[in-house]
Design a protein around this motif. Structure first.
Motif, short mmCIF file in Angstrom:
data_model
loop_
_atom_site.label_atom_id
_atom_site.label_comp_id
_atom_site.label_asym_id
_atom_site.label_seq_id
_atom_site.Cartn_x
_atom_site.Cartn_y
_atom_site.Cartn_z
N UNK A 171 0.85 -1.18 0.00
CA UNK A 171 0.00 0.00 0.00
C UNK A 171 0.89 1.23 0.00
N UNK A 172 0.49 2.24 -0.75
CA UNK A 172 1.26 3.49 -0.83
C UNK A 172 0.44 4.61 -0.20
N UNK A 173 1.13 5.48 0.51
CA UNK A 173 0.47 6.62 1.13
C UNK A 173 1.51 7.71 1.36
N UNK A 174 1.03 8.89 1.65
CA UNK A 174 1.92 10.03 1.85
C UNK A 174 2.78 9.81 3.09
N UNK A 175 4.05 10.14 2.95
CA UNK A 175 4.96 10.06 4.09
C UNK A 175 4.41 10.90 5.25
N UNK A 180 6.91 13.16 0.68
CA UNK A 180 7.11 12.09 -0.29
C UNK A 180 6.04 11.02 -0.15
N UNK A 181 6.32 9.87 -0.77
CA UNK A 181 5.38 8.75 -0.78
C UNK A 181 6.08 7.50 -0.27
N UNK A 200 10.79 4.28 0.43
CA UNK A 200 10.48 5.61 -0.09
C UNK A 200 10.46 5.53 -1.61
N UNK A 201 9.28 5.70 -2.20
CA UNK A 201 9.13 5.56 -3.66
C UNK A 201 8.91 6.91 -4.32
#
Length: 438
Positions: A171-175, A180-181, A200-201
């Motif tokens: 799952x991706x979400x805001x840092x 960042x993401x 960190x992508x």
């Protein structure tokens, strides 16, 4: 039973010794038997007392830290103490080896570029490396034994953790720091333990967006002239044209064809710059003839509509690739000619610095560039004014080529510009890449 025989032997000897002693010290009226029995009892008591003292010393040692050597007594208690001490030392060695292995393992995880966090069955933080702490805004020591959802409150992360979708996609979400993401992956192990892997992508997403934009821009840039060419071909095939009209159509078709050729050439140049090794630092390129060639092309492009001045650079040489340096300077001067109105001035200068570095500058009196556009000027296909760039024949790749050439030569590109007052592009070469012949 090996331990029993020494004890019986010691007891018998003690009894005989005691008996003899009793016989010697007994009164005359006692019989020999009573003398022997009395002496034996005394011997047994002495043996028991000695045995008790040895056992007590061993117990005292066991009650302590066992850092000192076990009592080295003879007999059963001495053998027992030796065996116990040996077992303790072997256990300590095993624990030390396990501790070292654990430290090495955690050090390896700490060196990982990805974040690693371990949660117990209650989703409390057991351990995390520095990267994970940086990703989630945690303190590796202070936040241990804290429930992770009390510290990381991103809705996407909390939902992902609560669903416990260990086999699902990351799952991706805001840092949580807002810069960042993050991509997070869950894995279960042990008894209710959870491994949280984070990465960190941000750069990957930015590069992917740049790739999509690049493909879209190339497709758009090529589609436009192809559409024009297709329309002209259809016109010439279906409509009777006068000789003047036919020449005009062919002229426009040649312009669109040239535009596509220039675009393809610039794309190939970029691909070559990105895929080839850096230019050698021992191949010296004379600057004067290079600038003379650029001056000739610039005056042809200007058609006499501008005042173009090139400073003398006699004896100056730059270490690198002649073709790349020519391409970079040609793009800078070509842009200055295209974006400077008629009657304007373009000046190309060279200045040797006190530290041995050199500065090649291209200055114009053109339209200028607003400050907000300066950081993105070297992006592929970035245009301050798209329609104006196409009218002047630009591909949107020139400054990107300049940036790559400058970086490959260890130089730096600096831009100063103000709307209505013109622009100044400077390439600053390091001293190692510049030399002056006597």
């Amino acid at each position: 039973m090996n331990w029993l025989l020494p004890r019986l032997t010691a007891g018998v000897l003690a009894m005989l010794a005691g008996g003899c002693a009793g016989f010697l010290v007994s009164n005359v009226e006692h019989t020999v038997v009573w003398r022997v029995l009395a002496g034996g009892a005394i011997g047994v008591a002495l043996a028991a007392l000695l045995d008790t003292a040895r056992g007590y010393r061993l117990i005292e040692w066991l009650r302590g830290s066992q850092e000192q050597q076990a009592p080295r007594d003879a007999g059963f208690w001495g053998e027992l103490g030796y065996r116990v001490e040996r077992s303790i030392r072997l256990r300590e060695q095993g624990l030390e080896q396990e501790r070292l292995r654990l430290e090495q393992f955690l050090s390896a995880i700490e060196a990982s570029p990805n974040g690693v966090m371990i949660l117990d069955a209650g989703q409390q933080i057991v351990w995390c490396n520095g990267v994970a702490a940086d990703h989630f805004g945690l303190d590796p020591q202070r936040d241990r034994r804290q429930r992770v959802t009390n510290l990381v409150r991103s809705p996407a992360f909390v939902a992902y953790l609560q669903q416990a979708r260990f086999g699902a996609e990351p799952v991706s979400f805001a840092n949580p720091r807002g810069d960042g993401t993050l991509s997070v992956l869950l894995r279960s192990y042990g008894e209710g333990m959870t491994l949280v892997l984070s990465q960190d992508v941000t750069d990957r997403e930015r590069h992917e967006a740049m790739r999509r934009d690049f493909v879209a821009n190339v497709s758009h840039e090529i589609r436009t002239p192809l559409t024009v060419l297709s329309g002209f071909i259809e016109t010439m095939g279906n409509l009777p044209l006068t000789e003047v009209e036919r020449k005009r159509v062919l002229e426009l078709m040649a312009q669109q064809t040239g535009r596509m050729q220039t675009l393809v050439s610039d794309l190939l140049t970029l691909a070559q710059l990105e895929g080839s090794p850096r230019p050698a630092a021992d191949r010296w390129v004379p600057l004067a003839p290079l600038l003379a060639q650029v001056e000739s092309d610039a005056k042809a492009l200007s058609g006499g509509n501008h005042t173009i001045e090139f400073a003398a650079a006699n004896g100056i040489e730059i270490a690198g690739s002649h073709a790349e340096l020519l391409s970079a300077v040609h793009n800078l001067v070509g842009n200055a000619v295209r974006y400077t109105p008629e009657g304007g001035r373009i000046t190309v200068g060279w200045q040797q610095q006190a530290d041995g570095s050199g500065e090649l500058s291209v200055t114009d009196t053109g339209l200028g560039i607003a400050r907000e556009h300066l950081p993105r000027l070297t992006e592929r296909f970035y245009r301050v004014d798209g329609s104006r760039s196409r009218d002047t024949g630009g591909t949107g790749l020139g400054l990107s080529i300049v940036k790559h050439v400058v970086q490959r030569h260890g130089a730096e590109l600096q831009v100063d510009s103000e709307p209505g007052k013109g622009s100044r592009f400077r390439i600053v070469f390091p001293a190692a890449r510049v030399r002056t012949l006597g």
